[in-house]
Design an enzyme around this catalytic site. Structure first.
Site, PDB file in Angstrom:
ATOM      1  N   TYR A  55       0.837  -1.211   0.000  1.00 49.54           N
ATOM      2  CA  TYR A  55       0.000   0.000   0.000  1.00 49.54           C
ATOM      3  C   TYR A  55       0.861   1.246   0.000  1.00 49.54           C
ATOM      4  O   TYR A  55       0.515   2.270  -0.548  1.00 49.54           O
ATOM      5  CB  TYR A  55      -0.849   0.065   1.267  1.00 49.54           C
ATOM      6  CG  TYR A  55      -2.096  -0.758   1.198  1.00 49.54           C
ATOM      7  CD1 TYR A  55      -3.004  -0.587   0.169  1.00 49.54           C
ATOM      8  CD2 TYR A  55      -2.365  -1.687   2.179  1.00 49.54           C
ATOM      9  CE1 TYR A  55      -4.158  -1.345   0.117  1.00 49.54           C
ATOM     10  CE2 TYR A  55      -3.516  -2.442   2.142  1.00 49.54           C
ATOM     11  CZ  TYR A  55      -4.405  -2.269   1.102  1.00 49.54           C
ATOM     12  OH  TYR A  55      -5.538  -3.010   1.049  1.00 49.54           O
ATOM     13  N   ASP A  72      10.882   0.226  -9.220  1.00 46.62           N
ATOM     14  CA  ASP A  72      11.567   0.855 -10.354  1.00 46.62           C
ATOM     15  C   ASP A  72      12.529  -0.109 -11.048  1.00 46.62           C
ATOM     16  O   ASP A  72      12.803   0.035 -12.237  1.00 46.62           O
ATOM     17  CB  ASP A  72      12.325   2.108  -9.904  1.00 46.62           C
ATOM     18  CG  ASP A  72      11.394   3.318  -9.876  1.00 46.62           C
ATOM     19  OD1 ASP A  72      10.601   3.468 -10.821  1.00 46.62           O
ATOM     20  OD2 ASP A  72      11.454   4.092  -8.909  1.00 46.62           O
ATOM     21  N   PRO A 192       7.907  26.052  -8.911  1.00 45.39           N
ATOM     22  CA  PRO A 192       8.383  24.943  -8.068  1.00 45.39           C
ATOM     23  C   PRO A 192       9.662  24.304  -8.625  1.00 45.39           C
ATOM     24  O   PRO A 192      10.537  23.896  -7.857  1.00 45.39           O
ATOM     25  CB  PRO A 192       7.212  23.953  -8.100  1.00 45.39           C
ATOM     26  CG  PRO A 192       6.019  24.751  -8.484  1.00 45.39           C
ATOM     27  CD  PRO A 192       6.517  25.850  -9.367  1.00 45.39           C
ATOM     28  N   CYS A 383       1.525 -17.454  -7.506  1.00 47.76           N
ATOM     29  CA  CYS A 383       2.002 -17.682  -6.137  1.00 47.76           C
ATOM     30  C   CYS A 383       0.825 -17.914  -5.189  1.00 47.76           C
ATOM     31  O   CYS A 383       0.250 -18.992  -5.202  1.00 47.76           O
ATOM     32  CB  CYS A 383       2.898 -16.534  -5.695  1.00 47.76           C
ATOM     33  SG  CYS A 383       4.034 -17.021  -4.409  1.00 47.76           S
ATOM     34  N   GLY A 385      -2.050 -17.047  -5.650  1.00 52.85           N
ATOM     35  CA  GLY A 385      -3.139 -17.416  -6.566  1.00 52.85           C
ATOM     36  C   GLY A 385      -3.155 -18.907  -6.876  1.00 52.85           C
ATOM     37  O   GLY A 385      -4.208 -19.485  -7.138  1.00 52.85           O
ATOM     38  N   HIS A 509       6.704 -16.418  -9.718  1.00 56.03           N
ATOM     39  CA  HIS A 509       6.126 -15.166 -10.226  1.00 56.03           C
ATOM     40  C   HIS A 509       6.567 -14.910 -11.668  1.00 56.03           C
ATOM     41  O   HIS A 509       7.578 -14.239 -11.888  1.00 56.03           O
ATOM     42  CB  HIS A 509       6.577 -13.998  -9.355  1.00 56.03           C
ATOM     43  CG  HIS A 509       5.993 -13.994  -7.996  1.00 56.03           C
ATOM     44  ND1 HIS A 509       4.807 -13.367  -7.690  1.00 56.03           N
ATOM     45  CD2 HIS A 509       6.420 -14.554  -6.849  1.00 56.03           C
ATOM     46  CE1 HIS A 509       4.533 -13.533  -6.409  1.00 56.03           C
ATOM     47  NE2 HIS A 509       5.496 -14.248  -5.871  1.00 56.03           N
ATOM     48  N   GLU A 511       5.495 -12.891 -13.658  1.00 56.35           N
ATOM     49  CA  GLU A 511       5.413 -11.460 -14.013  1.00 56.35           C
ATOM     50  C   GLU A 511       6.753 -10.739 -13.919  1.00 56.35           C
ATOM     51  O   GLU A 511       6.927  -9.678 -14.509  1.00 56.35           O
ATOM     52  CB  GLU A 511       4.352 -10.749 -13.158  1.00 56.35           C
ATOM     53  CG  GLU A 511       4.670 -10.578 -11.678  1.00 56.35           C
ATOM     54  CD  GLU A 511       4.184 -11.734 -10.804  1.00 56.35           C
ATOM     55  OE1 GLU A 511       4.049 -12.864 -11.323  1.00 56.35           O
ATOM     56  OE2 GLU A 511       3.964 -11.512  -9.598  1.00 56.35           O
TER      57      GLU A 511
HETATM   58  N1  GLN Z   1       1.881 -15.907   1.303  1.00 58.13           N
HETATM   59  C1  GLN Z   1       2.239 -16.979   0.435  1.00 58.13           C
HETATM   60  C2  GLN Z   1       3.576 -17.596   0.812  1.00 58.13           C
HETATM   61  O1  GLN Z   1       4.339 -17.013   1.530  1.00 58.13           O
HETATM   62  C3  GLN Z   1       2.280 -16.496  -1.007  1.00 58.13           C
HETATM   63  C4  GLN Z   1       3.379 -15.531  -1.297  1.00 58.13           C
HETATM   64  C5  GLN Z   1       3.212 -14.768  -2.578  1.00 58.13           C
HETATM   65  O2  GLN Z   1       2.132 -14.731  -3.157  1.00 58.13           O
HETATM   66  N2  GLN Z   1       4.263 -14.100  -3.017  1.00 58.13           N
HETATM   67  O3  GLN Z   1       3.890 -18.684   0.382  1.00 58.13           O
END
Ligand code: GLN
Length: 536
Positions: A55, A72, A192, A383, A385, A509, A511
């Protein structure tokens, strides 16, 4: 040849695209034949962004070597496509921790430890280290935050010192600012920017170039004014109006002659002519009319889309490669638990459940997985998901009603997702997960294998929990295929459903490895399934 340094500072406000600017300039320099790398210095006191809330800070981007870094770095890798390392990102917290550890060891022989020179020396050491390990001819260094922040002062002092130490022909300062627009008079304001440059000069750093970001066209008159008041050459004041795609930024910078100006000042000569054809084609593709695929992203941090930056970009890469437009509808998973957001979910062509930590909203994501399974909607789990897709399957297909992850219910009767063995005794939160690249062997004939077109892949990870092997057989009997496993077969890496057009999830991951010119195979497979389902 001595390493050349290009430093990026920010003025006026944060989040104006300093990272994208650095990434885009890096690309233009790489295209001219230079070995480039990028480093991000974060002035906050946290030791790394790994334990920071998405967040507040957006996504944590994971590198090959498992470093948990600022988002970044995702921009840098997507634009420049050179893998970065642990040395490519550091925080004030790391610098102080190191200096204090040395002091405790007695390395300073009782001397008084001060910001100058001890903290600044450690910062310089780490900048030099990044240049060394990446063997960069040109190292682009972005300083997080904006000039004037109290935490960033030691970093600004380092810039001042380095100008003398490495020589003026080896260092270049880019200051990225924002021109606010006054609605009542319809004017853009430069004041500014003038103030932030004055602040920078007060510390002893004069920018060589000002990139003035704005939402509106910038008249020559304003450019001249910035040049005059901020003491930079007119051709070094570069207006950058907001683009509708990030991938247009390198083209704009190129048109403005930014890279040629920078290398002239660094006394370099281009080794080859930059060829941006692929980027031009990509941007042209973005703007072309094409059918829309609506993807529901069911997550916890949907108010701050930066928390899913790489997922969003990966969907874009895949969609562009398939000539469709991706439209993401951001669904707050906890809403689904309360019966809200369902119309939105049901109107989507495909569902993605990204990574996450902690229990809140997980039941909503499980409901989304159930909906995708029962209605044969393409589903991609990343992950967490994947873990939730397995929990849903256990509860509703295997009839294990209490099935859960021990992350959310330590006393569940059926811990289908459980802590990995080597994670049991860990109490320290930073950098202790299963992180970075690990290989994964694919099962012949599976959707995953078809998507990759390979037998073995290597992907980036960031998790503590895993699929519990005690349940593998039960799952397989009912139609779950573990289509990707670690080479020793001990860890499930990819799960997919046999009787479904595309319900594929990974423990890793994907992505983090998708690039505009190399969309990730799993994302491509996912969007393709959505495109095909839509045709029918
Ligand atoms: N919380 C889960 C774990 O630690 C999934 C982690 C994640 O989605 N990066 O295994």
């Amino acid at each position: 040849m001595a390493t050349k340094y290009i430093f990026f500072t920010g003025g006026v406000v944060s989040s104006v695209g300093k990272g994208v600017t650095a990434a885009a300039l890096g690309l233009l320099l790489k295209e001219r034949g230079f070995d480039v790398s990028v480093q991000k210095l974060d002035p906050y006191i946290n030791v790394d962004p790994g334990t920071m809330s998405p967040y507040q800070h957006g996504e944590v981007f994971v590198l090959d070597d498992g470093a948990e870094t600022d988002l970044d770095l995702g921009h840098y890798e997507r634009f420049i496509d050179n893998p970065l390392t642990q040395a490519s990102n550091f925080t004030s917290g790391q610098v102080y921790a190191e200096v204090i550890a040395k002091e405790r060891r007695g390395d300073y022989l009782g001397g008084t430890i001060q910001v100058i020179p001890h903290i600044t020396n450690e910062i310089k050491h780490r900048i030099g280290l990044a240049a060394k390990v990446t063997e960069a001819e040109i190292l682009l260094v972005e300083i997080g935050g904006t000039v004037g922040d109290i935490e960033s002062q030691p970093f600004m002092e380092v810039l001042r010192q380095m100008r003398n130490e490495v020589g003026r022909e080896n260092i270049f300062f880019v200051h990225v600012t924002w021109l606010p627009h006054i609605g009542a008079t319809g004017e853009l304001k430069t004041k500014p920017t003038q103030h932030s440059v004055a602040e920078l000069r007060g510390i002893g750093v004069s920018p060589n170039m000002i990139i003035a970001r704005s939402d509106y066209f910038v008249e020559q008159e304003l450019i001249d004014k910035i040049a005059l008041f901020c003491d930079v050459e007119k051709r070094a004041v570069v207006p950058m109006t907001t683009t509708d795609t990030l991938y247009e930024v390198p083209l704009r910078l190129e048109k403005a002659g930014v890279a040629d100006f920078v290398i002239e000042k660094l006394e370099l000569k281009a080794k080859k002519k930059a060829n941006l054809k692929k980027w031009e084609e990509l941007v042209e593709k973005v703007h072309r009319e094409k059918p829309t695929i609506k993807v529901a992203l069911v997550g916890k941090y949907v108010e701050l889309q930066d928390a899913y930056m790489s997922v969003r970009e990966s969907l874009r890469h895949a969609a562009l490669s398939l000539d469709v437009k991706d439209e993401i509808s951001w669904i707050y998973s906890a809403d689904l638990e309360k019966g809200k957001g369902w119309d939105e979910l049901k109107s989507a062509d495909a569902i993605v459940v990204p990574g996450g930590f902690g229990e809140r909203g997980t039941e909503g994501k499980i409901l989304a997985a159930k909906y995708a399974r029962e209605n044969k909607i393409p589903y991609l789990g990343l992950c967490l998901g994947m873990q939730l897709m397995c929990i849903e399957f256990a509860r509703n297909v295997l009839g294990l009603e209490d099935a859960n992850s021990t992350e959310f219910d330590p006393n569940t009767e059926d811990p289908v997702i459980d802590l990995m063995l080597d994670q049991r005794d860990i109490s320290d939160m930073g950098g202790t997960m299963r992180l970075g690249l690990y290989p994964c062997v694919l099962k012949e004939g599976s959707r995953a294998a078809a998507a990759y077109g390979k037998k073995e892949v290597i992907e980036r990870h960031r998790h503590r929990f895993e699929f519990n092997n005690a349940y593998r057989e039960k799952f397989e009997k009912k139609g779950m295929i573990f289509s990707g496993v670690s080479p020793d077969n001990r860890l499930v890496e990819i799960s997919e459903l046999a009787d479904h057009p595309f319900m594929v999830s990974s423990q890793f991951h994907p992505e983090f490895l998708s690039r505009p010119m190399r969309p990730h195979p799993l994302f491509v497979g996912f969007v393709k399934a959505a495109k095909e389902a839509k045709k029918r």
